[in-house]
Scaffold this motif. Structure first.
Motif, mmCIF file in Angstrom:
data_model
loop_
_atom_site.group_PDB
_atom_site.id
_atom_site.type_symbol
_atom_site.label_atom_id
_atom_site.label_comp_id
_atom_site.label_asym_id
_atom_site.label_seq_id
_atom_site.Cartn_x
_atom_site.Cartn_y
_atom_site.Cartn_z
ATOM 1 N N ASP A 37 -43.237 -6.988 108.416
ATOM 2 C CA ASP A 37 -43.660 -5.937 107.502
ATOM 3 C C ASP A 37 -45.016 -6.315 106.931
ATOM 4 N N ILE A 38 -45.956 -5.374 106.934
ATOM 5 C CA ILE A 38 -47.277 -5.681 106.381
ATOM 6 C C ILE A 38 -47.258 -5.687 104.854
ATOM 7 N N TYR A 39 -46.199 -5.127 104.283
ATOM 8 C CA TYR A 39 -46.053 -5.118 102.838
ATOM 9 C C TYR A 39 -44.982 -6.126 102.442
ATOM 10 N N PRO A 40 -45.090 -6.701 101.262
ATOM 11 C CA PRO A 40 -44.055 -7.639 100.832
ATOM 12 C C PRO A 40 -42.720 -6.930 100.608
ATOM 13 N N THR A 41 -41.649 -7.683 100.708
ATOM 14 C CA THR A 41 -40.314 -7.143 100.443
ATOM 15 C C THR A 41 -40.299 -6.576 99.025
ATOM 16 N N PRO A 42 -39.738 -5.367 98.863
ATOM 17 C CA PRO A 42 -39.699 -4.787 97.509
ATOM 18 C C PRO A 42 -38.981 -5.715 96.528
ATOM 19 N N VAL A 43 -39.569 -5.865 95.373
ATOM 20 C CA VAL A 43 -38.967 -6.688 94.321
ATOM 21 C C VAL A 43 -37.941 -5.835 93.589
ATOM 22 N N ILE A 44 -36.755 -6.392 93.401
ATOM 23 C CA ILE A 44 -35.700 -5.667 92.696
ATOM 24 C C ILE A 44 -35.865 -5.905 91.198
ATOM 25 N N ASP A 45 -36.105 -4.826 90.481
ATOM 26 C CA ASP A 45 -36.292 -4.888 89.034
ATOM 27 C C ASP A 45 -34.939 -5.156 88.377
ATOM 28 N N PRO A 46 -34.753 -6.280 87.696
ATOM 29 C CA PRO A 46 -33.446 -6.582 87.093
ATOM 30 C C PRO A 46 -33.026 -5.575 86.013
ATOM 31 N N GLN A 47 -33.991 -4.875 85.406
ATOM 32 C CA GLN A 47 -33.664 -3.887 84.380
ATOM 33 C C GLN A 47 -33.225 -2.560 84.985
ATOM 34 N N ASN A 48 -33.695 -2.267 86.213
ATOM 35 C CA ASN A 48 -33.350 -1.019 86.886
ATOM 36 C C ASN A 48 -33.338 -1.266 88.406
ATOM 37 N N PRO A 49 -32.285 -1.945 88.888
ATOM 38 C CA PRO A 49 -32.264 -2.342 90.300
ATOM 39 C C PRO A 49 -31.826 -1.252 91.272
ATOM 40 N N TRP A 50 -31.486 -0.077 90.790
ATOM 41 C CA TRP A 50 -30.845 0.956 91.611
ATOM 42 C C TRP A 50 -31.835 1.589 92.582
ATOM 43 N N GLN A 51 -31.921 0.994 93.777
ATOM 44 C CA GLN A 51 -32.880 1.447 94.777
ATOM 45 C C GLN A 51 -32.431 2.726 95.480
ATOM 46 N N ILE A 52 -31.140 2.945 95.546
ATOM 47 C CA ILE A 52 -30.606 4.162 96.140
ATOM 48 C C ILE A 52 -29.920 4.933 95.015
ATOM 49 N N LYS A 53 -30.521 6.064 94.643
ATOM 50 C CA LYS A 53 -29.953 6.905 93.591
ATOM 51 C C LYS A 53 -29.579 8.237 94.216
ATOM 52 N N LYS A 54 -28.438 8.763 93.820
ATOM 53 C CA LYS A 54 -27.995 10.027 94.407
ATOM 54 C C LYS A 54 -26.967 10.706 93.538
ATOM 55 N N VAL A 55 -26.719 11.968 93.859
ATOM 56 C CA VAL A 55 -25.679 12.755 93.209
ATOM 57 C C VAL A 55 -24.567 12.927 94.233
ATOM 58 N N VAL A 56 -23.332 12.656 93.834
ATOM 59 C CA VAL A 56 -22.185 12.746 94.734
ATOM 60 C C VAL A 56 -21.957 14.201 95.146
ATOM 61 N N THR A 57 -21.771 14.410 96.437
ATOM 62 C CA THR A 57 -21.539 15.759 96.972
ATOM 63 C C THR A 57 -20.042 15.989 97.197
ATOM 64 N N TYR A 58 -19.705 17.255 97.447
ATOM 65 C CA TYR A 58 -18.314 17.592 97.745
ATOM 66 C C TYR A 58 -17.842 16.849 98.993
ATOM 67 N N PHE A 59 -18.675 16.793 100.040
ATOM 68 C CA PHE A 59 -18.298 16.084 101.262
ATOM 69 C C PHE A 59 -17.967 14.626 100.962
ATOM 70 N N GLU A 60 -18.798 13.981 100.156
ATOM 71 C CA GLU A 60 -18.586 12.564 99.845
ATOM 72 C C GLU A 60 -17.268 12.359 99.104
ATOM 73 N N GLU A 61 -16.986 13.222 98.147
ATOM 74 C CA GLU A 61 -15.720 13.094 97.421
ATOM 75 C C GLU A 61 -14.545 13.355 98.354
ATOM 76 N N PHE A 62 -14.623 14.402 99.159
ATOM 77 C CA PHE A 62 -13.544 14.767 100.078
ATOM 78 C C PHE A 62 -13.295 13.663 101.113
ATOM 79 N N ALA A 63 -14.379 13.097 101.645
ATOM 80 C CA ALA A 63 -14.257 12.078 102.695
ATOM 81 C C ALA A 63 -14.049 10.675 102.135
ATOM 82 N N GLY A 64 -14.282 10.475 100.850
ATOM 83 C CA GLY A 64 -14.119 9.140 100.261
ATOM 84 C C GLY A 64 -15.178 8.162 100.736
#
Length: 164
Positions: A37-64
């Motif tokens: 990678d030409i860029y450094p590995t992303p630094v995980i911010d200890p105050q806000n480490p949530w790199q994947i943020k999302k809203v749960v969908t009906y499919f996700e709840e139904f499928a578990g």
């Protein structure tokens, strides 16, 4: 190291001859490779480490299962896994993972039986029925996820409860 797919669009002379002899058209192939990678590995911010943020969908709840977008999975999860492990998952196998629900920071909960697998859409699924049954995850809940490279596990947090 960063992982990506490498596509083989042009057959070698031997592959071309084999296709001609068997009267089968050439099929484009792909394989997972590691690239520098030409860029450094992303630094995980200890105050806000949530790199994947999302809203749960009906499919996700139904499928578990939580759907992890292709790009987010390669960028924020697979870069920390070995090439063999990524090849294992991208070829359709289930990979058992540790998943910790840290919604209550003082009382983290281990979600038993979690695993990652590829979906037909080429997104990835983080499967853990406990999140939906024991932890009450439902449609419109906002969540955060990240792969913790220090402890080699997923961290999950319910950021905001959806409509009740």
């Amino acid at each position: 190291m960063k992982k990506t797919f490498m596509y083989n669009f042009i057959p070698s002379k031997e592959e071309e001859e084999a296709c001609k002899d068997s009267n089968i058209p050439w099929q484009v192939t792909r394989s997972v490779v590691e690239i520098r990678d030409i860029y450094p590995t992303p630094v995980i911010d200890p105050q806000n480490p949530w790199q994947i943020k999302k809203v749960v969908t009906y499919f996700e709840e139904f499928a578990g299962r939580l759907v992890l977008p292709f790009a987010d999975t390669f960028e924020h999860v697979f870069r920390y896994w070995t090439l063999d492990t990524v090849k294992f998952v991208t070829s359709g196998h289930k990979k058992d993972v540790d998943l910790w629900d840290v919604t209550e920071e003082n009382n983290p909960k281990n979600c038993e039986g979690a695993y990652v697998q590829v979906m037909p859409s080429e997104n990835y699924a983080l499967v853990c029925v406990d999140l939906f049954t024991d932890h009450g995850l439902s449609v419109d809940d906002e969540i955060g996820l990240y792969w913790d490279p220090n402890s080699s596990n997923f961290k999950f947090k319910l950021v905001k409860k959806g409509h009740v």
